[in-house]
Design a protein around this motif. Structure first.
Motif, PDB file in Angstrom:
ATOM      1  N   HIS A  18      34.944  50.905  29.419  1.00 23.06           N
ATOM      2  CA  HIS A  18      35.180  49.488  29.131  1.00 23.06           C
ATOM      3  C   HIS A  18      35.029  49.223  27.629  1.00 23.06           C
ATOM      4  O   HIS A  18      35.846  48.531  27.013  1.00 23.06           O
ATOM      5  CB  HIS A  18      34.203  48.627  29.924  1.00 23.06           C
ATOM      6  CG  HIS A  18      34.172  47.187  29.495  1.00 23.06           C
ATOM      7  ND1 HIS A  18      35.261  46.350  29.637  1.00 23.06           N
ATOM      8  CD2 HIS A  18      33.182  46.454  28.897  1.00 23.06           C
ATOM      9  CE1 HIS A  18      34.950  45.146  29.160  1.00 23.06           C
ATOM     10  NE2 HIS A  18      33.702  45.190  28.704  1.00 23.06           N
ATOM     11  N   GLU A  24      38.969  46.046  31.875  1.00 23.64           N
ATOM     12  CA  GLU A  24      37.885  45.405  32.613  1.00 23.64           C
ATOM     13  C   GLU A  24      37.224  46.403  33.562  1.00 23.64           C
ATOM     14  O   GLU A  24      37.888  47.289  34.115  1.00 23.64           O
ATOM     15  CB  GLU A  24      38.424  44.205  33.403  1.00 23.64           C
ATOM     16  CG  GLU A  24      38.930  43.063  32.530  1.00 23.64           C
ATOM     17  CD  GLU A  24      37.843  42.493  31.637  1.00 23.64           C
ATOM     18  OE1 GLU A  24      36.669  42.459  32.086  1.00 23.64           O
ATOM     19  OE2 GLU A  24      38.158  42.107  30.493  1.00 23.64           O
ATOM     20  N   GLU A  25      35.917  46.233  33.774  1.00 21.02           N
ATOM     21  CA  GLU A  25      35.170  47.167  34.615  1.00 21.02           C
ATOM     22  C   GLU A  25      35.694  47.152  36.044  1.00 21.02           C
ATOM     23  O   GLU A  25      35.718  48.195  36.712  1.00 21.02           O
ATOM     24  CB  GLU A  25      33.673  46.849  34.567  1.00 21.02           C
ATOM     25  CG  GLU A  25      33.052  47.109  33.207  1.00 21.02           C
ATOM     26  CD  GLU A  25      31.535  47.080  33.258  1.00 21.02           C
ATOM     27  OE1 GLU A  25      30.991  47.060  34.385  1.00 21.02           O
ATOM     28  OE2 GLU A  25      30.896  47.097  32.191  1.00 21.02           O
TER      29      GLU A  25
END
Length: 577
Positions: A18, A24-25
């Motif tokens: 990330h 995005e995670e």
């Protein structure tokens, strides 16, 4: 490193990825689960997603406590690796040794989670193996340099010809033949495949099979220069030519007329387009194969050799709403590469971009590309005419060869489209006079043309053997003859490369471009309307518009130690201004 440990570390990896890639995670976890479900390693799934490779490898290196090498330039491959590790293995798994220190061999890989090949490499090499990470392109380049002096199976294939029956050769060819799959092939097929494999490994753009009275000579064009390679026995000449014709789906019984064909070959998971031309000569048929690597990357504007001055000019004009931008130069001077880099830069999704090419050399994402097919009536002119009904914003036509194509391009530019194309002329000013010579009215050329770019490719000095020396008196005289003031040399020294095994003892490795850019200023437009000569246009462009000629741009690179005076003299002509 055990596979379970590698997979187990993926949870901690999400945060690092990330930070490095910006994804995005939640999406990273989704991709991780997708990798687990498909039995594909997480790093390969990330690459397929389009994640920046260097950023991804930095994250893996930190998570796995491995060293990351962003560049392998200047690295030497330990001889033990070349001796003990098969080339096919190194290529298939993107692995190469980069150092051998105190019995510890550093092996670079582009796939940190491919643990089985790492175990295999450890069993092949003596002593301890330490894994490091590096980008795939850097590893591939180093593999090419390390293995370039290996015979690649060509010598073995030539030996096999001795006892082979050369009569039955026109065997069926797969649609896309894998050059690495030579184990059970007939000797002639094995020979041709091995020659092509060697050519691709050495970055050759063309392979020549040239008949002599006593042999069939194989020649490679590397960085624009032809090199003699293996010689095939005269007794196998017809067999080799028949095999090449079969690959190109030509008539193997026709030996009196020229023929053209196309083929697709594979190296592992990569594909290469081959354009084949066969012509009859006094000593038998001669074949030339042009190699177009579909997996080769499309260069960005920052990577094609443009300095800041020229890049700003090009960036300005490729964003114009309408007009014609022409790139000129001889065959193989990198015109298509510059056009592709320009199109890629402006392909942002809000423009309809169409190209018609012969052939389509590389696939461009988000751009509709059309292949010329003269036999079916699809020419540059007819394709360009059809494009006008496709609601285009930007069009590229591979080459302006005749008045019809030129007139349609001008009409497109005048009616609000941006048109890119190429012309074969010696420099930028003579491009303008060439358009008038083929029948265009000067006022149409003046009002539609916005930028002319001339370019050439010069060979770069080999980084492995390049050194800076004080120039001799003869070298100083040569620089003055080129119009270069020796006082401009940094610290009075110039770069020379005497040659080494890495560069075939030529002193050169790789190429870059030099440019001459002529924007259509008001002064130039007025001269064009008055049907001024190319010499007048060039003089005005240099003296009033600040145009840098091809030779001046080449001398700039020479002063920076990128190329040599001989190369500049080889590809440019005397400036008469």
């Amino acid at each position: 490193m055990k596979e379970a440990e590698a997979v187990g570390s993926l949870t901690d990896l999400i945060g690092l990825l990330h930070r490095e890639t910006g994804l995005e995670e939640a999406e990273l976890r989704k991709l991780r689960d997708q990798a687990a479900a498909s039995a594909t390693t997480f790093d390969r799934v990330l690459l397929n997603r389009g994640v920046d490779e260097a950023a991804m490898l930095r994250a893996f290196a930190e998570d796995l406590d491995l060293e990351f090498l962003p560049s392998l330039q200047g690295r030497r491959v330990p001889p033990v690796f070349v001796d003990l590790v098969p080339l096919a293995f190194a290529r298939a798994h993107d692995m190469i040794a980069v150092a051998d220190e105190d019995g510890v061999i550093q092996v670079a890989t582009a796939h940190p989670l491919d643990v089985h090949p790492q175990d295999d490499i450890a069993s092949m090499l003596p002593g301890e193996v330490r894994i490091v990470l590096a980008p795939r392109a850097e590893i591939t380049e180093l593999i090419n340099r390390a293995f370039r002096h290996r015979a690649d199976g060509v010598d073995e294939a030539l030996e096999d010809l001795g006892g082979a029956d050369l009569a039955d050769l026109a065997a069926a060819v797969e649609e896309s033949e894998d050059l690495l799959d030579v184990a059970n092939k007939a000797p002639i097929i094995k020979l041709v495949n091995s020659v092509l494999f060697q050519a691709l490994k050495l970055r050759a753009s063309d392979v020549h099979f040239q008949p002599y009275v006593d042999r069939l000579q194989v020649r490679f064009r590397i960085d624009g220069i032809l090199y003699d390679m293996e010689s095939v026995p005269k007794t196998a000449q017809e067999a080799v030519l028949s095999r090449i014709k079969v690959m190109g789906k030509m008539d193997i019984a026709e030996r009196r007329l020229p023929q053209d064909g196309r083929a697709t070959i594979r190296i592992g998971d990569g594909e290469v387009d081959v354009r084949i031309s066969v012509v009859p000569t006094s000593w038998g048929e001669r074949a030339v194969l042009r190699l177009l690597d579909k997996t080769a990357k499309v260069y960005d504007l920052e990577e094609v050799g443009l300095d800041e001055h020229h890049r700003k000019i090009l960036e300005t004009y490729i964003r114009y709403p309408h007009g014609i931008i022409l790139v000129t130069g001889p065959t193989g001077s990198g015109k298509t590469t510059t056009l592709y880099a320009s199109l890629t830069r402006i392909s942002t999704g809000d423009k309809n971009i169409l190209t018609i090419e012969d052939p389509v050399e590389y696939a461009l994402d988000g751009i509709s590309q059309v292949q010329v097919n003269v036999k079916k009536g699809l020419t540059f002119a007819s394709g360009l005419r059809s494009f006008l009904r496709q609601d285009p914003d930007v069009m590229m036509v591979g080459e302006i060869r005749d008045l019809e194509t030129a007139e349609i391009a001008i009409r497109a530019a005048i009616t609000g489209h941006l048109v890119f194309s190429t012309v074969h002329t010696n420099d930028a000013p003579s491009t303008i006079t060439r358009l008038v010579d083929i029948g265009l009215e000067p006022y149409l050329v003046s009002s539609s043309l916005i930028l002319v770019i001339a370019q050439r490719l010069v060979r770069k000095l080999c980084e492995s053997c390049k050194e800076w020396r004080q120039p001799s008196e003869s070298q100083l005289a040569e620089l003055r003859a080129l119009g270069f003031d020796p006082d401009r040399l940094p610290e009075g020294r110039m770069a020379v490369a005497p040659g080494c095994p890495d560069c075939f003892n030529s002193g050169y490795q790789g190429r870059t471009a030099i440019y001459e850019m002529l924007p259509m200023s008001e002064e130039i437009r007025a001269l064009v309307t008055e049907s001024a000569s190319a010499t007048e246009l060039k003089r005005t462009a240099v003296q009033q518009c600040g145009m840098r000629t091809l030779r001046q741009d080449g001398l700039r690179l020479m002063a920076q130690g990128v190329t040599s005076p001989d190369e500049v003299m080889r590809v440019t002509q005397l400036d008469v201004v």
